[in-house]
Design a protein around this motif. Sequence first.
Motif, mmCIF file in Angstrom:
data_model
loop_
_atom_site.group_PDB
_atom_site.id
_atom_site.type_symbol
_atom_site.label_atom_id
_atom_site.label_comp_id
_atom_site.label_asym_id
_atom_site.label_seq_id
_atom_site.Cartn_x
_atom_site.Cartn_y
_atom_site.Cartn_z
ATOM 1 N N SER A 1 0.824 -1.212 0.000
ATOM 2 C CA SER A 1 0.000 0.000 0.000
ATOM 3 C C SER A 1 0.857 1.261 0.000
ATOM 4 N N ASP B 1 -10.907 0.780 2.458
ATOM 5 C CA ASP B 1 -10.880 1.946 3.345
ATOM 6 C C ASP B 1 -9.536 2.103 4.058
ATOM 7 N N LYS C 1 -6.663 2.689 1.285
ATOM 8 C CA LYS C 1 -6.946 3.755 0.321
ATOM 9 C C LYS C 1 -6.644 3.338 -1.125
ATOM 10 N N LYS C 2 -7.092 2.145 -1.459
ATOM 11 C CA LYS C 2 -6.927 1.616 -2.816
ATOM 12 C C LYS C 2 -8.284 1.180 -3.346
#
Length: 113
Positions: free
Chosen positions: A72, A95, A98-99
């Motif tokens: 990430s 969430d 953030k992908k």
Amino acid sequence: MKLKVCGLSNPIEIETCISSDVDYCGFILNYTKSHRNISLEKAKELTKINKGNTKYVGVLVEPTIEQLNQFSELNFDYFQLYGSFHPEQLINIKDKFKKKIITTIQVKKREDI
């Protein structure tokens, strides 16, 4: 129609995809059975290439939380996840990291549809 080229492992492939307006470039990240699998270090190097309008996709098979944390941090727009995930798990991964998420739905029999 959108085009995704997967299993990229060297800069010339990525640069060719970007210059050819490929929508998504996919990188196999944790599936060592694949000859297209790349290491975390290689993924760091390759995702530094200016992607322009192309989106980078990290392809992960049943990833651990540690792997999700590691990958990430890189310049991926999407995680493409293979495995047995409950929809709530996918939302949590989306969430937390953030992908955007691409996943599979297994259809083994007519009733699965």
